[in-house]
Design a protein around this motif. Structure first.
Motif, short mmCIF file in Angstrom:
data_model
loop_
_atom_site.label_atom_id
_atom_site.label_comp_id
_atom_site.label_asym_id
_atom_site.label_seq_id
_atom_site.Cartn_x
_atom_site.Cartn_y
_atom_site.Cartn_z
N GLN B 146 0.99 -1.28 0.54
CA GLN B 146 -0.16 0.23 -0.09
C GLN B 146 0.50 1.09 0.59
OE1 GLN B 146 -2.50 -1.69 3.75
NE2 GLN B 146 -4.40 -0.04 1.54
N ARG B 147 2.09 0.72 0.68
CA ARG B 147 3.33 2.59 0.18
C ARG B 147 3.73 2.49 -0.10
NH1 ARG B 147 6.06 1.26 5.76
NH2 ARG B 147 4.07 1.37 7.09
N GLN B 148 3.07 3.05 -1.46
CA GLN B 148 4.00 3.95 -2.42
C GLN B 148 4.97 4.52 -2.67
OE1 GLN B 148 1.06 7.60 -2.46
NE2 GLN B 148 -0.86 6.10 -3.73
N ASP B 149 5.76 4.78 -1.78
CA ASP B 149 7.65 5.15 -1.21
C ASP B 149 8.15 3.61 -1.76
OD1 ASP B 149 8.92 4.58 1.44
OD2 ASP B 149 6.97 3.95 1.19
N ALA B 220 9.47 3.73 8.65
CA ALA B 220 9.25 5.29 8.43
C ALA B 220 9.28 6.19 7.65
CB ALA B 220 10.83 5.61 9.58
N GLY B 221 9.58 5.14 5.91
CA GLY B 221 9.37 5.32 5.12
C GLY B 221 10.04 6.03 4.66
#
Lengths: 598, 221
Positions: B146-149, B220-221
């Motif tokens: 789900q995290r785009q990064d 943390a991204g």
């Protein structure tokens, strides 16, 4: 009716006096005599109306009534004339009595009574003696003198004795001494008086004092120069004579002034007290609020305690309402029940307007304070109730989650085991597959239960604490979330739940609304007796001005508020959103109680 | 013979574990304890090869298992620990592997009765390896997707699959069998992954579990 009679009498006095040809100053004397009736009776009536318990009104009226026979002194017929002159010797003590009785209406002290006694014995009595022995019995008041020979004394019974001159002199001397003594008494009363007493004397007494001094001076002059005055002394005599007359006519107006001044003062006190009351004085400060304007530094204020049936002061200490020396007690009632008591300078009882004001203010403040206590208690109860509700809610959730885990989930796992065991004992492939499928369903049920339990109350929050729960949240989140713990430590379950669910809501909001590419930072800390937390995202921000907060934000506030904390949400378009909160943590014993409850 | 110590206070679970391990050859249950203190003492006395512990035990029923695993890393480095948890909680798995993934495993309790899973894990840990329940890895991957990064999305689908299996503790051979590819292909994939994600050394199987899992858990991204 008395007033009508007085007016009639005054009119008579004026008319009769103006007609009298033998008088030296008929015009002025007419005014004085008219005023002598109207003045004291008028002021006396008003005084009695305003202060019915104060006898000064009655005394003034009596003095005014004496002015009626005094009219007779203006007739030229001997008998009435002589009676008129005799009246002077009654008026003299009466005037002194009225002056000495100001402002209480009583002759309280020994000095006052002594002076009056001296006057009666040393002036009135000789007067009566002279009435029956003197050939010419003349008026002695300053402007009452005769121009032409006065009418003869109709009361003469015996011929003048040798000692008549001495008697006259003695009477004059007594008059001087008593006048001076009365004046001195006034001055000493003023000098040694409490502020309320001084206030009362300062307004009413000056004219009376002037009268007394003029009385003494006039008689002294008479005494020193019985055979007429030298040219140099005449102007002095004139001044004294007219001042004396004027003062006599104005004595009661001084008293009237005192009465009006007292009412004005009461009004000013009320204004000052109300102004102070705007500062919301506590009951303790109220005593001081009353002391200053009333000018009574020893004033005490007490309130009735029905529980212990006694009086207590502002600090709760028992107050003995018995007055000290020079003090009096006034009770303030409410709905027929004792409510407050004021121990104050005795002088203030003669200022009933003032006491009423003070009493009303005390009562107002008492009611205010009672209301204050009541609403504070209500608020306190409300806060506690809210906290209890929140705690109860959390407890229920935790219990539910535990029950799901320990109960249903375990049972399902047991079913899975049994299925396994059964599977191993079965050779039939089709049956094997069926059991496999059943096992898969059981596994799904376990999964659903787990998710459900997690939604109700994350197990990691219960078992691992707030920081762990937030880190776990971060791991599962769909957007990058950093969790920084700056030493938040452990708190009660309610507090940790409040912070957790708040953060969860904030992260969800950021995920849904803050746009793409958003990051969230969670910072946890502790500051003295509060835990602090902040969840900020760098997203598009919320337009806070557009109406009320959404359900989620309200929920956050409620949760944090229920444990006594505060929440602040800062957001602006393009600047991201920060949810910042603090929650006080109870110290020591209370914390233990809270822990035990959960 | 792998000597196993069990720490579990729940009756049903205890019975289940017992029954499954008893039937296994080469595994011996040495003792069963009901709380942390007893378990600790038993480790000292019995010197087992593997400790099988519930994450939650008396006295506090919070994280006793994890704490014990951390203690044993220094006091008994040769003892392996298999944590059994009702919670599919990635956080606990990362905490377990904090001091390194050798000889450490995190399994969900229901995994216990998946045929052979428990015994496989015990053996793996006894040999110095590591196992992380696939459900944990699944959860983390779902979040990562789900995290785009995340660099995760720069991996090819195949690489993503491989990474997941690496995080679960599988060896290259096992991965190859699982995905029906050659071992050579697996090695290539792993090199590529570790290069793209800059994860360090991908050779040491037991050690790489930690780095893979921590990468997946990274939020943390």
């Amino acid at each position: 009716m008395l007033a009508i009679g007085a007016i009639l009498a005054a009119v008579t006095a004026v008319w009769v006096t103006l007609e009298a040809r033998f008088l030296a100053y008929p015009g002025w004397l007419a005014v004085q005599k008219g005023d002598f009736i109207l003045g004291p009776i008028g002021v006396g009536l008003y005084w009695h109306y305003r202060r019915p318990n104060n006898r000064l009104g009655v005394l003034l009226i009596a003095l005014g009534l004496l002015g009626v026979p005094y009219i007779l002194e203006s007739t030229s017929t001997p008998l009435p004339f002589s009676i008129g002159v005799l009246t002077e010797y009654l008026i003299f003590p009466m005037t002194l009595a009225v002056i000495l009785a100001f402002p209480s209406g009583r002759l309280d002290g020994l000095p006052e009574r002594l002076i009056l006694f001296a006057v009666l014995v040393g002036v009135t009595l000789p007067g009566f003696v002279l009435a029956v022995t003197s050939a010419r019995f003349a008026p002695s008041f300053s402007i009452s003198g005769c121009r032409a020979p006065c009418p003869v004394n109709a009361l003469e019974l015996w011929s003048p004795a040798a000692w008549e001159a001495q008697l006259v002199k003695a009477a004059q001397l007594t008059a001087i001494v008593t006048a001076l003594a009365a004046a001195g008494l006034f001055v000493s009363r003023f000098a040694t008086g409490t502020p309320p007493r001084r206030r009362a004397l300062a307004v009413g007494a000056p004219i009376a004092l002037l009268f007394l001094l003029m009385q003494a001076s006039y008689r002294l002059l008479d005494l020193l120069s019985p055979h007429g005055l030298s040219l140099t002394a005449q102007p002095v005599h004139d001044v004294i004579q007219w001042t004396f007359a004027g003062a006599r006519a104005a004595v009661w107006y001084g008293f009237l002034f005192a009465l009006i001044a007292a009412e004005l003062f009461a009004g000013r006190v009320l204004r000052e007290v109300v102004r102070s009351a705007r500062g919301r004085p506590s009951i303790g400060e109220l005593e001081q609020v009353l002391r200053d304007p009333l000018g009574d530094p020893k004033l005490r204020l007490g309130f009735w305690r029905p529980a212990t049936s006694d009086w207590a002061d502002a600090d709760g200490a028992v107050l003995d309402p018995r007055p000290g020396s020079g003090q009096a007690v006034t009770e303030v009632r409410r709905d027929g029940q004792p409510a407050a008591v004021i121990v104050h300078d005795k002088q203030l009882t003669e200022d009933p307007e003032l006491l009423e004001t003070a009493g009303a203010v005390a009562l107002m403040a008492l009611e205010n304070a009672e209301l204050d206590i009541a609403w504070k208690k209500s608020l306190h109860d409300l806060v506690e109730s809210r906290a209890r509700l929140a705690e109860a809610g959390d407890r229920e959730r935790r219990k539910l989650e535990r029950d799901l885990h320990d109960g249903a989930q375990q049972r399902l796992m047991g079913v899975q085991i049994k299925l396994r065991v059964a599977q191993e004992q079965v050779d039939d492939r089709s049956l094997h597959r069926q059991l496999e499928a059943i096992g898969a369903e059981a596994a799904e049920a376990v999964e659903e239960l787990r998710t459900l339990a997690h939604g109700i109350y994350p197990p990691v929050l219960r078992s691992g604490g707030l920081v762990r729960a937030l880190r776990s949240l971060a791991m599962r989140a769909a957007i990058p979330v950093t969790v920084t713990d700056e030493g938040i430590g452990r708190s009660s379950a309610s507090v940790e739940a409040a912070v957790y669910f708040c953060a969860m809501e904030a992260v969800q909001n950021a995920t849904k609304h803050a746009g793409s590419d958003v990051r969230v930072a969670v910072i946890l800390g502790r500051d003295r007796e509060r835990v602090t937390f902040a969840i900020s995202d760098d997203g598009v921000g919320i337009d806070r001005s557009a109406g009320a907060d959404g359900d989620g934000l309200i929920g956050m506030r409620d949760r944090v508020g229920a444990v006594g904390g505060e929440l602040e949400i800062v957001s602006a378009r393009g600047k991201g959103t920060t949810v910042r909160g603090t929650i006080p943590i109870p110290s020591g014993a209370e914390a233990q109680r809270v822990e035990a409850a959960s | 013979m792998i000597r196993v110590l069990i720490g579990e206070d729940n009756y049903i679970a205890r019975e289940g574990i017992h029954r499954i391990l008893e039937a296994e050859e080469g595994i011996e249950i040495v003792e069963t304890c009901g709380d942390l203190a007893t378990l600790r003492r038993a480790v000292d006395e019995q010197r087992p090869d593997v400790v099988l512990a519930d994450i939650q035990m008396p006295p506090t029923k919070t994280d006793e298992g994890i704490r014990l695993a951390a203690e044993l890393r220094t006091s008994h480095p040769s003892v392996g620990v298999v944590i059994l948890s009702q919670f599919a909680e990635p956080l606990y798995a990362t905490e377990l592997l904090e001091d390194g993934s050798e000889r450490r495993a995190y399994l969900l309790k229901e995994r216990v009765h998946h045929h052979g899973e428990l015994s496989r894990t015990v053996r793996e840990v006894a040999e110095g390896g590591s196992v992380v329940d696939s459900k944990i890895v699944d959860l983390l991957i779902r979040a990562k997707r789900q995290r785009q990064d995340s660099g995760f999305n720069e991996l090819t689908p195949r690489e993503q699959e491989v990474l997941a299996l690496v995080a679960e503790g599988w060896s290259n051979a096992a991965i190859a069998e699982r995905l029906v590819v050659t071992k050579r292909a697996v090695e290539r994939h792993i090199n590529s992954i570790y290069l793209k994600l800059d994860l360090g050394d991908g050779e040491q199987v037991s050690r790489r579990v930690k780095s893979a899992l921590l990468f997946l858990a990274e939020h943390a991204g």
